[in-house]
Design a protein around this motif. Sequence first.
Motif, PDB file in Angstrom:
ATOM      1  N   SER A 248       0.824  -1.201   0.000  1.00 32.92           N
ATOM      2  CA  SER A 248       0.000   0.000   0.000  1.00 32.92           C
ATOM      3  C   SER A 248       0.866   1.262   0.000  1.00 32.92           C
ATOM      4  O   SER A 248       0.587   2.212  -0.733  1.00 32.92           O
ATOM      5  CB  SER A 248      -0.912  -0.019   1.231  1.00 32.92           C
ATOM      6  N   ALA A 249       1.910   1.281   0.797  1.00 33.78           N
ATOM      7  CA  ALA A 249       2.802   2.448   0.856  1.00 33.78           C
ATOM      8  C   ALA A 249       3.516   2.659  -0.479  1.00 33.78           C
ATOM      9  O   ALA A 249       3.694   3.800  -0.921  1.00 33.78           O
ATOM     10  CB  ALA A 249       3.818   2.274   1.978  1.00 33.78           C
ATOM     11  N   GLU A 250       3.907   1.565  -1.128  1.00 37.27           N
ATOM     12  CA  GLU A 250       4.580   1.684  -2.424  1.00 37.27           C
ATOM     13  C   GLU A 250       3.625   2.216  -3.492  1.00 37.27           C
ATOM     14  O   GLU A 250       4.014   3.022  -4.338  1.00 37.27           O
ATOM     15  CB  GLU A 250       5.151   0.330  -2.851  1.00 37.27           C
ATOM     16  N   LYS A 251       2.368   1.780  -3.437  1.00 39.87           N
ATOM     17  CA  LYS A 251       1.374   2.286  -4.386  1.00 39.87           C
ATOM     18  C   LYS A 251       1.111   3.777  -4.154  1.00 39.87           C
ATOM     19  O   LYS A 251       0.949   4.537  -5.104  1.00 39.87           O
ATOM     20  CB  LYS A 251       0.073   1.499  -4.278  1.00 39.87           C
ATOM     21  N   ASP A 252       1.073   4.187  -2.890  1.00 41.56           N
ATOM     22  CA  ASP A 252       0.882   5.606  -2.588  1.00 41.56           C
ATOM     23  C   ASP A 252       2.033   6.435  -3.141  1.00 41.56           C
ATOM     24  O   ASP A 252       1.828   7.496  -3.731  1.00 41.56           O
ATOM     25  CB  ASP A 252       0.769   5.828  -1.076  1.00 41.56           C
ATOM     26  N   ALA A 253       3.256   5.941  -2.962  1.00 41.09           N
ATOM     27  CA  ALA A 253       4.430   6.650  -3.477  1.00 41.09           C
ATOM     28  C   ALA A 253       4.406   6.708  -5.001  1.00 41.09           C
ATOM     29  O   ALA A 253       4.713   7.743  -5.598  1.00 41.09           O
ATOM     30  CB  ALA A 253       5.711   5.975  -2.983  1.00 41.09           C
ATOM     31  N   LEU A 254       4.007   5.619  -5.626  1.00 40.46           N
ATOM     32  CA  LEU A 254       3.927   5.582  -7.080  1.00 40.46           C
ATOM     33  C   LEU A 254       2.844   6.534  -7.590  1.00 40.46           C
ATOM     34  O   LEU A 254       3.043   7.240  -8.583  1.00 40.46           O
ATOM     35  CB  LEU A 254       3.651   4.159  -7.564  1.00 40.46           C
ATOM     36  N   ALA A 255       1.709   6.578  -6.914  1.00 38.66           N
ATOM     37  CA  ALA A 255       0.608   7.466  -7.321  1.00 38.66           C
ATOM     38  C   ALA A 255       1.065   8.922  -7.345  1.00 38.66           C
ATOM     39  O   ALA A 255       0.663   9.688  -8.217  1.00 38.66           O
ATOM     40  CB  ALA A 255      -0.587   7.293  -6.385  1.00 38.66           C
ATOM     41  N   ARG A 256       1.921   9.304  -6.411  1.00 37.72           N
ATOM     42  CA  ARG A 256       2.429  10.682  -6.380  1.00 37.72           C
ATOM     43  C   ARG A 256       3.351  10.975  -7.562  1.00 37.72           C
ATOM     44  O   ARG A 256       3.504  12.122  -7.962  1.00 37.72           O
ATOM     45  CB  ARG A 256       3.135  10.959  -5.059  1.00 37.72           C
ATOM     46  N   GLN A 257       3.960   9.946  -8.132  1.00 39.33           N
ATOM     47  CA  GLN A 257       4.877  10.127  -9.262  1.00 39.33           C
ATOM     48  C   GLN A 257       4.167  10.176 -10.610  1.00 39.33           C
ATOM     49  O   GLN A 257       4.725  10.657 -11.590  1.00 39.33           O
ATOM     50  CB  GLN A 257       5.901   8.989  -9.316  1.00 39.33           C
ATOM     51  N   LEU A 258       2.957   9.655 -10.679  1.00 41.53           N
ATOM     52  CA  LEU A 258       2.245   9.565 -11.949  1.00 41.53           C
ATOM     53  C   LEU A 258       1.817  10.942 -12.443  1.00 41.53           C
ATOM     54  O   LEU A 258       1.358  11.773 -11.673  1.00 41.53           O
ATOM     55  CB  LEU A 258       1.013   8.676 -11.810  1.00 41.53           C
ATOM     56  N   GLN A 259       1.956  11.141 -13.739  1.00 35.85           N
ATOM     57  CA  GLN A 259       1.549  12.392 -14.368  1.00 35.85           C
ATOM     58  C   GLN A 259       0.300  12.124 -15.200  1.00 35.85           C
ATOM     59  O   GLN A 259       0.290  11.236 -16.059  1.00 35.85           O
ATOM     60  CB  GLN A 259       2.665  12.918 -15.259  1.00 35.85           C
ATOM     61  N   ALA A 260      -0.753  12.893 -14.946  1.00 35.66           N
ATOM     62  CA  ALA A 260      -2.002  12.739 -15.691  1.00 35.66           C
ATOM     63  C   ALA A 260      -1.826  13.292 -17.102  1.00 35.66           C
ATOM     64  O   ALA A 260      -1.318  14.394 -17.289  1.00 35.66           O
ATOM     65  CB  ALA A 260      -3.133  13.478 -14.980  1.00 35.66           C
ATOM     66  N   THR A 261      -2.243  12.502 -18.097  1.00 28.04           N
ATOM     67  CA  THR A 261      -2.145  12.920 -19.493  1.00 28.04           C
ATOM     68  C   THR A 261      -3.453  12.581 -20.206  1.00 28.04           C
ATOM     69  O   THR A 261      -3.663  11.442 -20.616  1.00 28.04           O
ATOM     70  CB  THR A 261      -0.945  12.241 -20.202  1.00 28.04           C
ATOM     71  N   PRO A 262      -4.356  13.563 -20.346  1.00 29.50           N
ATOM     72  CA  PRO A 262      -5.625  13.318 -21.037  1.00 29.50           C
ATOM     73  C   PRO A 262      -5.463  13.406 -22.552  1.00 29.50           C
ATOM     74  O   PRO A 262      -4.628  14.155 -23.065  1.00 29.50           O
ATOM     75  CB  PRO A 262      -6.522  14.444 -20.510  1.00 29.50           C
ATOM     76  N   TYR A 263      -6.267  12.649 -23.269  1.00 27.48           N
ATOM     77  CA  TYR A 263      -6.273  12.653 -24.733  1.00 27.48           C
ATOM     78  C   TYR A 263      -7.704  12.616 -25.221  1.00 27.48           C
ATOM     79  O   TYR A 263      -8.593  12.154 -24.500  1.00 27.48           O
ATOM     80  CB  TYR A 263      -5.524  11.430 -25.286  1.00 27.48           C
ATOM     81  N   VAL A 264      -7.915  13.081 -26.439  1.00 30.50           N
ATOM     82  CA  VAL A 264      -9.236  12.992 -27.075  1.00 30.50           C
ATOM     83  C   VAL A 264      -9.113  12.121 -28.311  1.00 30.50           C
ATOM     84  O   VAL A 264      -8.009  11.752 -28.717  1.00 30.50           O
ATOM     85  CB  VAL A 264      -9.805  14.389 -27.423  1.00 30.50           C
ATOM     86  N   SER A 265     -10.229  11.830 -28.921  1.00 33.88           N
ATOM     87  CA  SER A 265     -10.286  10.897 -30.047  1.00 33.88           C
ATOM     88  C   SER A 265      -9.243  11.207 -31.118  1.00 33.88           C
ATOM     89  O   SER A 265      -9.077  12.352 -31.533  1.00 33.88           O
ATOM     90  CB  SER A 265     -11.684  10.943 -30.664  1.00 33.88           C
ATOM     91  N   ASP A 266      -8.529  10.156 -31.516  1.00 34.24           N
ATOM     92  CA  ASP A 266      -7.507  10.188 -32.570  1.00 34.24           C
ATOM     93  C   ASP A 266      -6.219  10.916 -32.194  1.00 34.24           C
ATOM     94  O   ASP A 266      -5.365  11.107 -33.054  1.00 34.24           O
ATOM     95  CB  ASP A 266      -8.066  10.748 -33.885  1.00 34.24           C
ATOM     96  N   ASP A 267      -6.063  11.332 -30.935  1.00 33.25           N
ATOM     97  CA  ASP A 267      -4.770  11.874 -30.499  1.00 33.25           C
ATOM     98  C   ASP A 267      -3.744  10.753 -30.515  1.00 33.25           C
ATOM     99  O   ASP A 267      -4.041   9.618 -30.127  1.00 33.25           O
ATOM    100  CB  ASP A 267      -4.852  12.428 -29.070  1.00 33.25           C
ATOM    101  N   VAL A 268      -2.528  11.087 -30.919  1.00 38.48           N
ATOM    102  CA  VAL A 268      -1.437  10.123 -30.881  1.00 38.48           C
ATOM    103  C   VAL A 268      -0.820  10.176 -29.486  1.00 38.48           C
ATOM    104  O   VAL A 268      -0.319  11.211 -29.063  1.00 38.48           O
ATOM    105  CB  VAL A 268      -0.370  10.434 -31.954  1.00 38.48           C
ATOM    106  N   ILE A 269      -0.876   9.068 -28.784  1.00 39.91           N
ATOM    107  CA  ILE A 269      -0.309   8.993 -27.442  1.00 39.91           C
ATOM    108  C   ILE A 269       1.187   8.743 -27.538  1.00 39.91           C
ATOM    109  O   ILE A 269       1.982   9.391 -26.861  1.00 39.91           O
ATOM    110  CB  ILE A 269      -1.023   7.911 -26.607  1.00 39.91           C
ATOM    111  N   CYS A 270       1.574   7.798 -28.362  1.00 39.20           N
ATOM    112  CA  CYS A 270       2.988   7.576 -28.666  1.00 39.20           C
ATOM    113  C   CYS A 270       3.075   7.064 -30.096  1.00 39.20           C
ATOM    114  O   CYS A 270       2.148   6.442 -30.591  1.00 39.20           O
ATOM    115  CB  CYS A 270       3.652   6.642 -27.662  1.00 39.20           C
TER     116      CYS A 270
END
Length: 187
Positions: free
Chosen positions: A57-79
């Motif tokens: 649980s503590a590792e997941k909490d630490a990982l959640a703080r590192q994640l960057q939110a990246t929203p996309y809409v239809s047909d956006d190239v993610i990578c």
Amino acid sequence: DVLLHVYAALERANMPIPYPRQVIEILRDRQRDRKRIEELRKRAVLDEVELFAPLTSAEKDALARQLQATPYVSDDVICREGEPATSLYILAQGRVHVVREAAPGGARHRSATIEAPAYFGEMGLLLGSPRGATVLAAGDVMCYQIDKRGFDAIIKARPEIATAISEVLAKRQAANLATLEALDAEQ
């Protein structure tokens, strides 16, 4: 008596008595609240993705703080196919299409569709190779992105995740080869 007469006269004239009012407005730190809600969403997604099941649980909490939110809409190239693989994507909401470019300016061939909750982009990170396919948003999509440094820290902390990823990697590579063979047969 005078007050009663004044009150009655004001009522007849349809004029309310202006009682003193005090408005108390409680302002919260909305940015802090939004940040906390976003961390809870990230954590909920981590709980749903089987890749991160071995984490505490503590590792997941630490990982959640590192994640960057990246929203996309239809047909956006993610990578894009051929780009350097610098991050892993956790698909929190929506659906993406994995496509292969036939040739520069040529037609794209869909090799897979991934629905949330899931992850993608692990192949390039593990193998150190460029992206093997282009990933397109199929509608509104919310991804959380973790960079190579954060991903490497997870692998060092929990080597069993590397084993789980390797198994998924082998399955995806086999599926990709089967799709490519099917496309070759069609052509």
